[in-house]
Enzyme design. Sequence first.
Site, mmCIF file in Angstrom:
data_model
loop_
_atom_site.group_PDB
_atom_site.id
_atom_site.type_symbol
_atom_site.label_atom_id
_atom_site.label_comp_id
_atom_site.label_asym_id
_atom_site.label_seq_id
_atom_site.Cartn_x
_atom_site.Cartn_y
_atom_site.Cartn_z
ATOM 1 N N GLN A 1 0.645 -1.199 -0.061
ATOM 2 C CA GLN A 1 0.067 0.034 0.037
ATOM 3 C C GLN A 1 0.850 1.120 0.021
ATOM 4 O O GLN A 1 0.601 2.328 -0.563
ATOM 5 C CB GLN A 1 -1.007 0.174 1.329
ATOM 6 C CG GLN A 1 -2.125 -0.986 1.167
ATOM 7 C CD GLN A 1 -3.081 -1.026 2.291
ATOM 8 O OE1 GLN A 1 -2.872 -0.143 3.178
ATOM 9 N NE2 GLN A 1 -3.827 -1.958 2.345
ATOM 10 N N LEU B 1 13.099 3.364 -5.752
ATOM 11 C CA LEU B 1 14.050 2.347 -6.473
ATOM 12 C C LEU B 1 15.088 1.847 -5.288
ATOM 13 O O LEU B 1 15.960 1.133 -5.545
ATOM 14 C CB LEU B 1 14.783 2.961 -7.601
ATOM 15 C CG LEU B 1 14.150 2.734 -9.255
ATOM 16 C CD1 LEU B 1 12.762 3.215 -9.099
ATOM 17 C CD2 LEU B 1 14.939 3.293 -10.119
ATOM 18 N N GLY B 2 15.124 2.576 -4.231
ATOM 19 C CA GLY B 2 15.883 2.367 -3.193
ATOM 20 C C GLY B 2 17.493 2.453 -3.559
ATOM 21 O O GLY B 2 17.802 3.569 -4.201
ATOM 22 N N GLU C 1 16.940 30.236 -15.575
ATOM 23 C CA GLU C 1 15.847 31.070 -16.008
ATOM 24 C C GLU C 1 14.812 31.261 -15.159
ATOM 25 O O GLU C 1 13.450 31.170 -15.262
ATOM 26 C CB GLU C 1 15.270 30.136 -17.438
ATOM 27 C CG GLU C 1 16.407 30.126 -18.193
ATOM 28 C CD GLU C 1 15.948 29.336 -19.535
ATOM 29 O OE1 GLU C 1 14.715 29.432 -19.830
ATOM 30 O OE2 GLU C 1 16.806 28.542 -20.206
#
Length: 385
Positions: A280, A339-340, A364
Site C-alpha cells: 500500500q 528504487l531504493g 531561467e
Amino acid sequence: MEDLLELDDQLTPEHRMIRDTVRRFVSERVLPHVGEWFERGVFPGRELAPELGSLGLLGMHLEGYGCAGLDAISYGVACRELEAGDSGLRSFVSVQGSLAMFPIWKYGSEEQKQEWLPRLASGEAIGCFGLTEPDHGSDPGSMRTYAKQDPSGDWILNGSKMWITNGSIADVAVVWAQTDSGIRGFIVPASTPGFSAQEIHRKLSLRASVTSSLHFDDVRLPASAVLPGVTGLKGPLSCLTEARYGILWGVVGAARACLEAAVDYARTRIQFGKPIGAFQLTQRKLAWMAVALGQAGLTALHLGRLKEAGRLKPRQVSFGKLANVRAALDIAREARSILGANGITLEYPVIRHMTNLESVLTYEGTEEVHTLVLGEALTGVAAYR
C-alpha cells in the site's frame, strides 16, 4: 504506462506525429548513450545539432528563414519528449531556438536574420545567450558588462557572463550589455578577437550539457552587431519567457520518465515474496506521483492553448515554471525512494533526472523569483528589493 487523464487525446494528429518523431529520436539516439554522457560530463552538441535541425526542432516555433513555423503546443510537446531523454538535450534545443534565434528573429535587422537564422535552424551553427553574470543572476538589470560606442561607430564590449549553456561550442552569442542608452543586445560571433569561452567542469547536475563562462576583452563590434528592435530589459526578459514556456513542458517529460521507471521497478522488484508495487505504501507514492504529473500536464496544455491564442502572460509562464518544475522534482525524488539503492545508479534514469531538475529549478528564474512574480500579481506590490 497508462495516461490516467488521457491528456494526449487532446493533441491533434500533427502534435502526435511530432510527439512520436521526437520520442523515436530520443529513444534511438539519446537514451542508449546519455548515461555515459552524464557520467563523463560531455554532450555531443556538434554531432546532434544537424540531426535536430533536420527534424525541424531548432527554432521550430519561429516563422521563415528555414524555421518550421509550428504552433506553441507542437513546441511544447517536442520539449516534453526531449526532456524525457535529458534536461541537457532540451536545454540545448531551448537555448538555440528561444534564446539565440528568437531575439534575432524578433528584434534583429533583416541582414542579421538572413545571416544567422537559416544556419542556426539547420544546426550548421550553434548559438548561446549571454545574460547571467558571475555576480548578477536574478538581478540582470545590475549587469556590469558594458558596451561603449567609439567615434568610428564601432562598439567596444567588455565584461563576462556565467552559466551559459552551449557557450564554449557556440558559433555566435547573443550578448546583453549596458550602454549609455540602456541595455542592448549584441550579436557576437565566436571568432571575434577578444571573445573567449571556457567550459565549466565539476558539475554534479546537467552533466550532459555544455555550460560555460564568456569573457569580453575590448571586443570590437560593428554598428550592425546591435539588435535594433529593442532597448532595455524587455529584450532579454521576453526571450526568457519564450524559453520558460519550453521548460514548463519539458519537465513534464522528465517527471514522466521517473514515474515510468518507478512503476516498472515496483512491478518487478520482489520483497517479502511479492512485488513492492503490491504494498500500500508504494501504491500511495505512485498514485500521488501520477496526480502531480497529470496536474503538470494540464498546466502545460492550458498555457499552450493560451499562447496559441496570443493571450499568454509572463506571470502565467512563471506559474507554470514554478509549479511544474517543483512537481517534477518531487516526482523524481519519490521515484528515487521507490528504487531504493538502485535509484542512485545510472542504470536507471531517475538520479540523472533528479539532479538535473535541481538546476532547472534555479535557471531561467529561480523558484524564489517566480514566487515573487506571482506575489506581485496577487497583491500589486513588487517585493524584489
